[in-house]
Write a protein that holds these residues in place. Structure first.
Motif, PDB file in Angstrom:
ATOM      1  N   SER A   1      29.587  36.320   1.403  1.00 45.52           N
ATOM      2  CA  SER A   1      28.392  37.101   1.049  1.00 45.52           C
ATOM      3  C   SER A   1      27.271  36.177   0.603  1.00 45.52           C
ATOM      4  CB  SER A   1      28.721  38.096  -0.072  1.00 45.52           C
ATOM      5  OG  SER A   1      29.163  37.425  -1.237  1.00 45.52           O
TER       6      SER A   1
ATOM      7  N   GLY B   1      31.894  41.640   8.078  1.00 43.55           N
ATOM      8  CA  GLY B   1      30.508  41.387   8.437  1.00 43.55           C
ATOM      9  C   GLY B   1      30.013  42.367   9.483  1.00 43.55           C
TER      10      GLY B   1
ATOM     11  N   LEU C   1      29.326  45.809   8.011  1.00 40.42           N
ATOM     12  CA  LEU C   1      28.195  45.915   7.093  1.00 40.42           C
ATOM     13  C   LEU C   1      26.886  45.526   7.768  1.00 40.42           C
ATOM     14  CD1 LEU C   1      29.847  44.486   3.852  1.00 40.42           C
ATOM     15  CD2 LEU C   1      29.570  46.864   4.540  1.00 40.42           C
ATOM     16  N   GLY C   2      26.901  45.477   9.105  1.00 36.38           N
ATOM     17  CA  GLY C   2      25.707  45.074   9.841  1.00 36.38           C
ATOM     18  C   GLY C   2      24.494  45.920   9.519  1.00 36.38           C
ATOM     19  N   SER C   3      24.728  47.186   9.222  1.00 33.60           N
ATOM     20  CA  SER C   3      23.598  48.069   8.937  1.00 33.60           C
ATOM     21  C   SER C   3      23.216  48.037   7.467  1.00 33.60           C
ATOM     22  CB  SER C   3      23.954  49.502   9.344  1.00 33.60           C
ATOM     23  OG  SER C   3      25.107  49.919   8.630  1.00 33.60           O
ATOM     24  N   ASN C   4      23.852  47.149   6.694  1.00 33.04           N
ATOM     25  CA  ASN C   4      23.541  47.009   5.273  1.00 33.04           C
ATOM     26  C   ASN C   4      23.727  48.292   4.471  1.00 33.04           C
ATOM     27  OD1 ASN C   4      23.181  44.319   5.040  1.00 33.04           O
ATOM     28  ND2 ASN C   4      20.964  44.375   4.692  1.00 33.04           N
ATOM     29  N   SER C   5      24.734  49.071   4.865  1.00 32.44           N
ATOM     30  CA  SER C   5      25.066  50.238   4.050  1.00 32.44           C
ATOM     31  C   SER C   5      26.581  50.284   3.862  1.00 32.44           C
ATOM     32  CB  SER C   5      24.561  51.522   4.709  1.00 32.44           C
ATOM     33  OG  SER C   5      25.158  51.678   5.976  1.00 32.44           O
TER      34      SER C   5
ATOM     35  N   GLU D   1      25.033  36.930   6.290  1.00 32.34           N
ATOM     36  CA  GLU D   1      26.132  37.568   5.542  1.00 32.34           C
ATOM     37  C   GLU D   1      25.580  38.721   4.715  1.00 32.34           C
ATOM     38  OE1 GLU D   1      29.072  33.700   4.893  1.00 32.34           O
ATOM     39  OE2 GLU D   1      27.941  34.496   3.200  1.00 32.34           O
ATOM     40  N   PRO D   2      26.440  39.708   4.411  1.00 34.80           N
ATOM     41  CA  PRO D   2      25.974  40.858   3.628  1.00 34.80           C
ATOM     42  C   PRO D   2      25.691  40.466   2.176  1.00 34.80           C
ATOM     43  CG  PRO D   2      28.340  41.003   4.028  1.00 34.80           C
ATOM     44  CD  PRO D   2      27.848  39.834   4.810  1.00 34.80           C
TER      45      PRO D   2
ATOM     46  N   THR E   1      32.265  47.757  -1.005  1.00 38.93           N
ATOM     47  CA  THR E   1      33.088  48.172   0.131  1.00 38.93           C
ATOM     48  C   THR E   1      34.566  47.879  -0.117  1.00 38.93           C
ATOM     49  OG1 THR E   1      31.244  47.780   1.644  1.00 38.93           O
ATOM     50  CG2 THR E   1      33.442  47.887   2.617  1.00 38.93           C
TER      51      THR E   1
ATOM     52  N   LEU F   1      27.074  44.713  -1.910  1.00 35.22           N
ATOM     53  CA  LEU F   1      27.484  45.590  -0.811  1.00 35.22           C
ATOM     54  C   LEU F   1      28.924  45.283  -0.377  1.00 35.22           C
ATOM     55  CD1 LEU F   1      26.403  47.713   1.247  1.00 35.22           C
ATOM     56  CD2 LEU F   1      25.789  45.799   2.718  1.00 35.22           C
ATOM     57  N   LEU F   2      29.241  44.002  -0.247  1.00 36.17           N
ATOM     58  CA  LEU F   2      30.596  43.619   0.153  1.00 36.17           C
ATOM     59  C   LEU F   2      31.604  43.996  -0.955  1.00 36.17           C
ATOM     60  CD1 LEU F   2      31.645  40.423   2.003  1.00 36.17           C
ATOM     61  CD2 LEU F   2      32.982  41.221   0.098  1.00 36.17           C
TER      62      LEU F   2
END
Ligand SMILES: [Zn+2]
Ligand SMILES: [Zn+2]
Length: 256
Positions: A167, A231, A234-238, A172-173, A181, A177-178
């Motif tokens: 992260s 990764g 979480l590409g959409s950052n949500s 990277e997210p 999750t 967020l990581l």
């Protein structure tokens, strides 16, 4: 050890009504035994308010490896959204010094919990142990890094060192967020997902990755606890959400 056992038996025989050392040990064991069961076996107790009307999360981290406050806040909101705990969800946070290992087996993690955990179930409150460690899982390979593991009915570990590796760098997210999750993913394992204590209401277990959901956008997809796969998720950052099938399993077992 054998001598000690013999002494205990003698004490038990002759001090039946006294407050012997062995009785104190026995009562300590009675307090902790309900929090040392198989992953998923307390799913209904965590989800419903049939027995436990409140929940305490004991967050313990190795110095320097605290989770972000945003992730903890997200986690508490997630618990409130999925479980019935009318008397509240509270968090106790503290640090411990590093056990000083580069790699941890789940046996190591269990030993650390046993030496440091203080919150256990009471008559109306269920307790959860969330440990954030330095070092990495001894199950990691060259191509796959485990970020978290749920290993008892009310216990999970996050390999925060691995969170740092995956992260907050280019492509990277964000760390919170990581963390959110993986924390929510491991917590859902102790809520019995998938096919792990909360009976499936439809067939959606990924047979190639047992105890995970076969929907690749679901929070319980296997990739969401691995550094190599998260990764992409979480590409959409949500934060990935539970799909309708996982939600139905939780609701059928007493959750929201
Ligand atoms: Zn998992
Ligand atoms: Zn799912």
């Amino acid at each position: 050890m054998r001598l000690k056992t013999t002494i205990r038996i003698i004490l038990f025989a002759f001090l039946l009504y006294g407050c012997s050392r062995s009785e104190l040990n026995d009562s300590e064991q009675n307090i902790t035994v309900n929090n040392k069961k198989q992953t998923g076996s307390s799913a209904h107790d965590l989800l419903s308010d049939d027995t436990f009307t409140s929940m305490v999360i004991e967050v313990v981290y190795v110095e320097g490896y605290a989770p972000t406050q945003t992730a903890i806040n997200n986690f508490v909101n997630f618990i409130k959204a999925r479980t019935y705990k009318p008397n509240g969800v509270s968090v106790q946070t503290r640090s411990i010094v590093s056990p000083d290992k580069l790699q941890y087996s789940i046996e190591d993690i269990r030993d650390i919990e046993d030496a440091n955990r203080t919150a256990y179930n009471t008559a109306s409150q269920i307790a959860v142990w969330a440990f954030f460690t330095d070092g990495e899982s001894d199950q990691n390979t060259d191509t796959s890094s485990i970020i978290g593991t749920a290993y008892r009915n009310t216990s999970f570990v996050i390999f925060e060192n691995t969170v740092h590796d995956f992260s907050n760098n280019n492509f990277e997210p964000p760390r919170d967020l990581l963390e959110t999750t993986v924390i929510e993913h491991e917590f859902c394992h102790i809520l019995g997902l998938t096919n792990f204590g909360s009976p499936m209401q439809s067939s959606h277990e990924d047979l190639d990755h047992e105890k995970h959901c076969n929907v690749d956008t679901c929070l319980m997809y296997w990739a969401s606890e691995f550094g190599s796969g998260i990764g992409n998720m979480l590409g959409s950052n949500s934060i990935p959400q539970l799909d309708s099938q996982c939600l139905a399993d939780l609701q059928a077992n007493g959750g929201k």
